[in-house]
Scaffold this motif. Structure first.
Motif, PDB file in Angstrom:
ATOM      1  N   GLN A  11     -35.790   6.721 134.067  1.00  0.00           N
ATOM      2  CA  GLN A  11     -36.014   7.030 135.498  1.00  0.00           C
ATOM      3  C   GLN A  11     -34.771   8.123 135.661  1.00  0.00           C
ATOM      4  O   GLN A  11     -33.629   7.886 135.467  1.00  0.00           O
ATOM      5  N   TYR A  12     -35.101   9.017 136.706  1.00  0.00           N
ATOM      6  CA  TYR A  12     -34.338  10.189 137.505  1.00  0.00           C
ATOM      7  C   TYR A  12     -33.575   9.259 138.318  1.00  0.00           C
ATOM      8  O   TYR A  12     -34.139   8.797 139.659  1.00  0.00           O
ATOM      9  N   PHE A  13     -32.249   8.941 138.173  1.00  0.00           N
ATOM     10  CA  PHE A  13     -31.411   8.047 139.267  1.00  0.00           C
ATOM     11  C   PHE A  13     -32.378   6.871 139.503  1.00  0.00           C
ATOM     12  O   PHE A  13     -32.881   6.501 140.796  1.00  0.00           O
ATOM     13  N   GLY A  14     -32.503   5.874 138.549  1.00  0.00           N
ATOM     14  CA  GLY A  14     -33.372   4.748 138.556  1.00  0.00           C
ATOM     15  C   GLY A  14     -33.325   4.034 139.883  1.00  0.00           C
ATOM     16  O   GLY A  14     -32.349   3.997 140.598  1.00  0.00           O
ATOM     17  N   ASP A  15     -34.416   3.075 140.268  1.00  0.00           N
ATOM     18  CA  ASP A  15     -34.327   2.425 141.640  1.00  0.00           C
ATOM     19  C   ASP A  15     -33.482   1.098 141.307  1.00  0.00           C
ATOM     20  O   ASP A  15     -33.101   0.905 140.311  1.00  0.00           O
ATOM     21  N   ILE A  16     -33.357   0.417 142.343  1.00  0.00           N
ATOM     22  CA  ILE A  16     -32.566  -0.673 142.563  1.00  0.00           C
ATOM     23  C   ILE A  16     -33.222  -1.864 141.549  1.00  0.00           C
ATOM     24  O   ILE A  16     -32.435  -2.625 140.693  1.00  0.00           O
ATOM     25  N   LYS A  71     -40.455  12.875 125.101  1.00  0.00           N
ATOM     26  CA  LYS A  71     -39.422  13.639 124.613  1.00  0.00           C
ATOM     27  C   LYS A  71     -39.378  15.232 124.632  1.00  0.00           C
ATOM     28  O   LYS A  71     -38.848  15.927 124.728  1.00  0.00           O
ATOM     29  N   ASP A  72     -40.847  15.689 124.893  1.00  0.00           N
ATOM     30  CA  ASP A  72     -41.235  16.933 124.890  1.00  0.00           C
ATOM     31  C   ASP A  72     -41.331  17.670 126.333  1.00  0.00           C
ATOM     32  O   ASP A  72     -41.499  18.693 126.649  1.00  0.00           O
ATOM     33  N   VAL A  73     -41.151  16.776 127.469  1.00  0.00           N
ATOM     34  CA  VAL A  73     -41.422  17.278 128.763  1.00  0.00           C
ATOM     35  C   VAL A  73     -40.206  17.877 129.152  1.00  0.00           C
ATOM     36  O   VAL A  73     -39.243  17.486 129.250  1.00  0.00           O
ATOM     37  N   GLN A  74     -40.423  19.281 129.581  1.00  0.00           N
ATOM     38  CA  GLN A  74     -39.256  20.120 130.011  1.00  0.00           C
ATOM     39  C   GLN A  74     -39.221  20.540 131.482  1.00  0.00           C
ATOM     40  O   GLN A  74     -40.136  20.201 132.174  1.00  0.00           O
ATOM     41  N   ILE A  75     -38.001  20.712 131.948  1.00  0.00           N
ATOM     42  CA  ILE A  75     -37.655  20.989 133.317  1.00  0.00           C
ATOM     43  C   ILE A  75     -37.676  22.658 133.321  1.00  0.00           C
ATOM     44  O   ILE A  75     -37.345  23.278 132.479  1.00  0.00           O
ATOM     45  N   THR A  76     -38.070  22.816 134.655  1.00  0.00           N
ATOM     46  CA  THR A  76     -38.022  24.336 135.173  1.00  0.00           C
ATOM     47  C   THR A  76     -36.984  24.374 135.889  1.00  0.00           C
ATOM     48  O   THR A  76     -36.711  23.575 136.851  1.00  0.00           O
ATOM     49  N   LEU A 117     -36.672  16.707 130.492  1.00  0.00           N
ATOM     50  CA  LEU A 117     -36.499  15.657 131.287  1.00  0.00           C
ATOM     51  C   LEU A 117     -35.863  14.367 131.001  1.00  0.00           C
ATOM     52  O   LEU A 117     -34.861  13.576 131.477  1.00  0.00           O
ATOM     53  N   LEU A 118     -35.900  13.853 129.717  1.00  0.00           N
ATOM     54  CA  LEU A 118     -35.496  12.738 129.113  1.00  0.00           C
ATOM     55  C   LEU A 118     -34.107  12.798 128.957  1.00  0.00           C
ATOM     56  O   LEU A 118     -33.467  11.758 129.191  1.00  0.00           O
ATOM     57  N   ASP A 119     -33.427  14.002 128.777  1.00  0.00           N
ATOM     58  CA  ASP A 119     -32.030  14.083 128.441  1.00  0.00           C
ATOM     59  C   ASP A 119     -31.442  13.823 129.903  1.00  0.00           C
ATOM     60  O   ASP A 119     -30.339  13.261 129.895  1.00  0.00           O
ATOM     61  N   LEU A 120     -32.067  14.579 131.036  1.00  0.00           N
ATOM     62  CA  LEU A 120     -31.562  14.423 132.357  1.00  0.00           C
ATOM     63  C   LEU A 120     -31.639  13.133 132.765  1.00  0.00           C
ATOM     64  O   LEU A 120     -30.534  12.588 133.382  1.00  0.00           O
TER      65      LEU A 120
END
Length: 205
Positions: A11-16, A71-76, A117-120
């Motif tokens: 997750q992006y800054f995952g939840d509690i 693994k292929d989803v990219q950020i803009t 996104l996966l790397d971030l």
């Protein structure tokens, strides 16, 4: 003794709730080769601001239309979303007791330009784990066939337990009351080193 390994969605800054499940783990695995699920909202995290919920979302290349592997989803970066999000966090949490402690290292994450996104998400998870002082490794699992049936079986047989989140003092609790299961950032800013103790106190009913 090594604890049982689990698979997680990064997750992006995952939840509690996610971090409460990681306390007793020594290793967890994420799955880079599964299909990306829009319904999981893995590019979002929720905080609380003066006016209520503060949703931060990483914009993805191609918008909502994703039929790719995770693994292929990219950020803009067509918009300055990092600067906007960091300013929002500063505005909401600058008066939190532990904001100044975590802000310098955290700001660096909002200056990265990860392609995927996966790397971030991995970077944000590792940052939080370091601050929580977990002894935990997050590893990639590419051996899908060997575990998928076992995972599906465990999910179908799992007890449907709901976490009970004890209240803690949030920045805007006087306006909005206690809001449970926000981003791990909220807990760290408000509780600091005691965040790990809080996670250990979460019970499932």
């Amino acid at each position: 003794m090594i604890n049982k390994v689990k698979h997680i969605d990064l997750q992006y800054f995952g939840d509690i709730e996610l971090f409460s499940a990681l306390i007793k783990q020594t290793n967890v695995f994420y799955l880079p080769d599964v299909r990306y699920k829009k319904s999981l909202h893995l590019n979002r995290t929720c905080l609380i601001g003066a006016n209520g919920p503060l949703l931060l979302a990483v914009p993805l290349l191609g918008g909502r239309d994703h039929r790719q592997l995770a693994k292929d989803v990219q950020i803009t970066y067509s918009d300055p979303w990092q600067k906007i999000q960091w300013k929002s966090i500063q505005s909401a949490y600058r008066k939190a007791p532990w904001f100044d402690e975590y802000a310098p290292d955290l700001e660096i994450l909002f200056q990265l330009r990860e392609k995927f996104l996966l790397d971030l998400n991995l970077k944000t998870m590792e940052w939080a784990i370091k601050k929580l002082k977990f002894k935990l490794d997050i590893l990639a699992d590419t051996e899908l066939k060997s575990y998928i049936r076992a995972v599906e079986k465990s999910l179908s047989n799992a007890d449907k337990c709901e976490p009970v989140f004890p209240p803690y003092q949030q920045v805007f609790s006087d306006r909005h009351g206690f809001v449970p299961n926000l981003s791990i950032l909220d807990l760290l800013f408000c509780e600091g080193p005691s965040a790990k103790i809080y996670l250990e106190q979460i019970q499932y009913s």
